[in-house]
Write a protein that holds these residues in place. Structure first.
Motif, PDB file in Angstrom:
ATOM      1  N   MET A 173       0.628  -1.143  -0.083  1.00  0.00           N
ATOM      2  CA  MET A 173       0.064  -0.181   0.009  1.00  0.00           C
ATOM      3  C   MET A 173       0.869   1.247  -0.038  1.00  0.00           C
ATOM      4  N   GLY A 198      -9.528   1.809   8.684  1.00  0.00           N
ATOM      5  CA  GLY A 198      -9.311   0.457   8.644  1.00  0.00           C
ATOM      6  C   GLY A 198      -7.981   0.262   7.577  1.00  0.00           C
ATOM      7  N   ASP A 199      -8.246   0.884   6.529  1.00  0.00           N
ATOM      8  CA  ASP A 199      -7.178   0.758   5.386  1.00  0.00           C
ATOM      9  C   ASP A 199      -5.910   1.357   6.013  1.00  0.00           C
ATOM     10  N   THR A 200      -6.084   2.547   6.728  1.00  0.00           N
ATOM     11  CA  THR A 200      -4.702   3.130   7.263  1.00  0.00           C
ATOM     12  C   THR A 200      -3.918   2.265   8.275  1.00  0.00           C
ATOM     13  N   GLU A 226      -4.032  -0.993   8.306  1.00  0.00           N
ATOM     14  CA  GLU A 226      -3.676  -2.014   7.176  1.00  0.00           C
ATOM     15  C   GLU A 226      -2.219  -1.454   6.399  1.00  0.00           C
ATOM     16  N   MET A 227      -2.344  -0.287   6.096  1.00  0.00           N
ATOM     17  CA  MET A 227      -1.118   0.276   5.269  1.00  0.00           C
ATOM     18  C   MET A 227       0.114   0.437   6.340  1.00  0.00           C
ATOM     19  N   GLU A 284       1.338  -3.045   6.976  1.00  0.00           N
ATOM     20  CA  GLU A 284       2.256  -3.430   5.621  1.00  0.00           C
ATOM     21  C   GLU A 284       3.659  -2.610   5.757  1.00  0.00           C
ATOM     22  N   GLU A 306      -3.050   2.767  -5.647  1.00  0.00           N
ATOM     23  CA  GLU A 306      -2.871   2.914  -4.312  1.00  0.00           C
ATOM     24  C   GLU A 306      -2.328   4.403  -3.970  1.00  0.00           C
ATOM     25  N   ASP A 347      -9.661   5.870   4.744  1.00  0.00           N
ATOM     26  CA  ASP A 347     -10.439   4.770   5.651  1.00  0.00           C
ATOM     27  C   ASP A 347      -9.562   4.562   6.761  1.00  0.00           C
ATOM     28  N   THR A 358      -4.513   6.304  -0.898  1.00  0.00           N
ATOM     29  CA  THR A 358      -5.881   5.866  -1.068  1.00  0.00           C
ATOM     30  C   THR A 358      -6.399   5.232   0.317  1.00  0.00           C
ATOM     31  N   ALA A 359      -5.276   4.743   1.081  1.00  0.00           N
ATOM     32  CA  ALA A 359      -5.594   3.978   2.227  1.00  0.00           C
ATOM     33  C   ALA A 359      -5.808   5.039   3.288  1.00  0.00           C
TER      34      ALA A 359
END
Lengths: 105, 138
Positions: free
Chosen positions: B1, B91-93, B95-96, B99, B76, B89, B85-86
């Motif tokens: 990401m 949740g995506d942040t 996860e980013m 990662e 991404e 959100d 783009t993460a």
């Protein structure tokens, strides 16, 4: 597939760097570009293998085609960057001589 | 990401370190001229630190640049704020960030360890006695 294409580009660039007569074409630039990216994608591949196991080596045809397309465009972008650096740094002074010639006309 | 950001951050630090090492070597150069020839010769058998760090910086910048392109390809990274783009959100942040701390750090370690091995080998090659022209051609 992207990793594989980038590794082949890095090997080719390294062979060309080894065969160089002088540094006027700045052959070290594509070497560091492609090796840097290859090593980083290797890290990505290690995590992919840990996550997917043997399935990592059996990608879907569409996925493989997209990755190959990405790999080729990465090589094209790397070569364009090398060309831009070469023309801007102009080690042989060819660009400068050409511009002086045009200015003199 | 956004795993390439770890390598890009390392590249910034290494670039600054290379500049600092380069200016220190330049100032040490004048002092070195006054020292004996043997010490000078010993120094010549190793790559200067500024050059070693510049190679690492180039590897990291090159890799981060091409991986940034890969992230643009996958949507991404975008050319408008917040660029990742993460970040849109939570949740995506999360996860980013996970990662970055796993894959990103691993990528930076792989590049740095490979560079360290390369520099060790380069110093060994420089320490070798020069080949005679006839033997080198054969």
């Amino acid at each position: 597939m992207t990793l594989l294409i980038c590794v082949f580009a890095a090997i080719f660039a390294t062979v060309k760097w080894y065969q160089r007569k002088d540094d006027s074409l700045m052959p070290g630039v594509p070497c560091v570009l492609f090796w840097g990216a290859s090593l980083m994608w290797l890290g990505d591949a290690i995590f992919g293998y840990i996550e997917d196991g043997a399935a990592f080596f059996e990608p879907e045809a569409a996925e493989m085609l997209n990755d190959a397309y990405l790999g080729l465009s990465v090589v094209a972008l790397g070569l364009i960057l090398w060309l831009v650096i070469l023309l801007v740094k102009d080690p042989k002074g060819i660009v400068k001589a050409g511009l002086k010639k045009k200015a003199a006309k | 990401m956004a795993c390439f950001l770890v390598s890009a951050a390392e590249a910034v630090v290494v670039t600054i370190a290379a500049k600092v090492a380069g200016s220190r070597e330049m100032s040490a150069e004048s002092v070195k001229l006054e020292k004996n020839a043997a010490a000078e010769e010993k120094q010549e058998n190793r790559l200067p630190w500024s050059r070693k760090l510049t190679i690492l910086a180039k590897l990291l910048w090159g890799g981060a640049f091409l991986l940034c392109y890969e992230h643009i390809w996958h949507g991404e990274v975008v050319p408008w704020f917040p660029f990742l783009t993460a970040m849109n959100d939570p949740g995506d942040t999360a996860e980013m960030l996970h990662e970055m701390s796993t894959i990103g750090v691993t990528m930076a370690i792989i590049v740095t360890v490979t560079w360290a091995i390369m520099m060790f080998v380069a110093d060994r090659i420089l320490a070798r006695p020069d080949k005679e022209p006839d033997k080198a051609a054969a």
